[in-house]
Enzyme design. Sequence first.
Site, mmCIF file in Angstrom:
data_model
loop_
_atom_site.group_PDB
_atom_site.id
_atom_site.type_symbol
_atom_site.label_atom_id
_atom_site.label_comp_id
_atom_site.label_asym_id
_atom_site.label_seq_id
_atom_site.Cartn_x
_atom_site.Cartn_y
_atom_site.Cartn_z
ATOM 1 C CB CYS A 73 -0.903 0.007 1.219
ATOM 2 S SG CYS A 73 -1.774 1.569 1.412
ATOM 3 C CB CYS A 79 -2.960 5.071 6.166
ATOM 4 S SG CYS A 79 -4.441 4.256 6.725
ATOM 5 C CB CYS A 82 -1.384 -0.958 7.827
ATOM 6 S SG CYS A 82 -2.787 -1.777 7.076
ATOM 7 C CB CYS A 459 -10.398 -6.617 21.005
ATOM 8 S SG CYS A 459 -11.389 -5.494 21.976
#
Length: 504
Positions: A73, A79, A82, A459
């Site tokens: 990417c 961004c 990630c 999580c």
Amino acid sequence: MNYQKNQLVTIKIEDIGADGEGIGKIDGFPLFVKDAVPGDLVEVKIVKAKKNYAFARLEKILEPSPDRTDPPCPFHRQCGGCQIQALSYEKQLAFKQQKVKNNLMRIGGFEEGLLDRIMEPIIGMEEPWRYRNKAQYPVGYSKEGELITGFYAGRTHSIIANTDCLLGVTENKEILESILSYMRENGVTAYDEKTGKGLIRHVLVRKGFTSGQIMVCLVVNARPEQKNRIAVQEKSDVPARKKNNGIPAQEKMNRLPAWEKLSEVLEKIPGMTSVSLNYNWENTNVIMGDVTEVIWGEDTIKDTIHLLEVRGNDFYPTDTEVTYAISARSFYQVNPVQTEKLYSTALAYAGLTGEETVWDLYCGIGTISLFLAKRAKKVYGVEVIEQAILDARKNARENQIENAEFFVGKAEEVLPAEYEKNGIYADVIVVDPPRKGCDEMCLNTILKMAPKRVVYVSCDSATLARDLRILCEGGYELKRVRACDQFCHSSHVETVCLLSRKAQ
Ligand code: SAH
């Protein structure tokens, strides 16, 4: 040593921090470097120096680590999504396994020897791309004033234009570009956080991987009409609206100018099942408001999750499956391929024979509850969002599951109240809380109820470790731990744990 802002230094990256940043040291002084991976020799610029550590920006890779890959990417550094895309997938998995282990030792107080015995290998993905079934794209303007959609740059609200995130489904591109063209051609504005003006705030796209059904929800900066608000509140059990039978065209046009132009394009996208508006007129970071109105098609999309049989490290298909109806606002795991493995592991840990009474706390739309119900005598689910419980009940009915009952409310309130009032009992309790973990009141009630087993799905391994410590101090023993990579290329990791009550 004294390090100054903007100073350039050369360091070897030796470790990786909890958020996936590279860590290198000069004379014992740690520097945290985003986008650098262990093994890299890098030139970095100090951006923020504190007394005992500093943050630095990667300027140049002098010698790349053998564990570095070419991130596919082009936006991976800007961004916020990630954090570890530059690390080979194999090493990403090793990092996550270690992250869980470190938190269990450091925060949970568990011994390394025990963890080495009971931790199973992390569950990775065979194809760790295009795995997300949901994406929420902010809509706004570029510096040049062009309408754009994409992702927020890390820790900011400036939008990087990108309609084809490699974690999302390929359909996103066409959907988003159609929406942008429609907006340009019809003078529809994007919302501006600073002024509070403009119409379109976000676009949510969700796809049922097994059904192929797609849902698009435009979050608009507008107030719903009173009657729509009522319609939504009463919506729960009414049959889904039939295509285009929703609202008269005239009314739709009032809310979304030239709506039929967008509709024409969206309708043609294979799988398109639901288009809705969500009203959010508040000046807030929360993406969606409380009211959603279907403007084309159904109010939910469907997805099916299959139960897998866990044998060692492998997962085998079974003929047990549950189909869920998912509405725009409901929580639903974002990586359906891994979710099957996660839930199947949780179910295997629960060790059900068909005779048990099970409580599933933080149950969402009943995803885990309905799986449990297939193998237990009775399942009770608890969830704070009312709409999710309405979905859970509907999902139970549509799957002909009659042994599941659901409560709306906070786990830390419903469980103690039911325990004090009705003396409820559980053989097994499953918890799957949000990142902040379980409330202490909830954990204390679990200890009082003394189920044979507790299955903890988490999580956030830091709050998991904190809660496991409380449960273990209260009479439980940590028996099994398995991490599952639900969020490939990000630094997040999901974990399932089995606790069993020590013999008195
Ligand atoms: N088990 C579900 C949902 C997990 S996400 C699944 O796998 O799909 C966590 C859920 O906890 C969310 O649905 C959230 O709305 C709910 N929740 C958050 N705080 C809660 C609380 N205090 N009590 C009960 N549910 C809560």
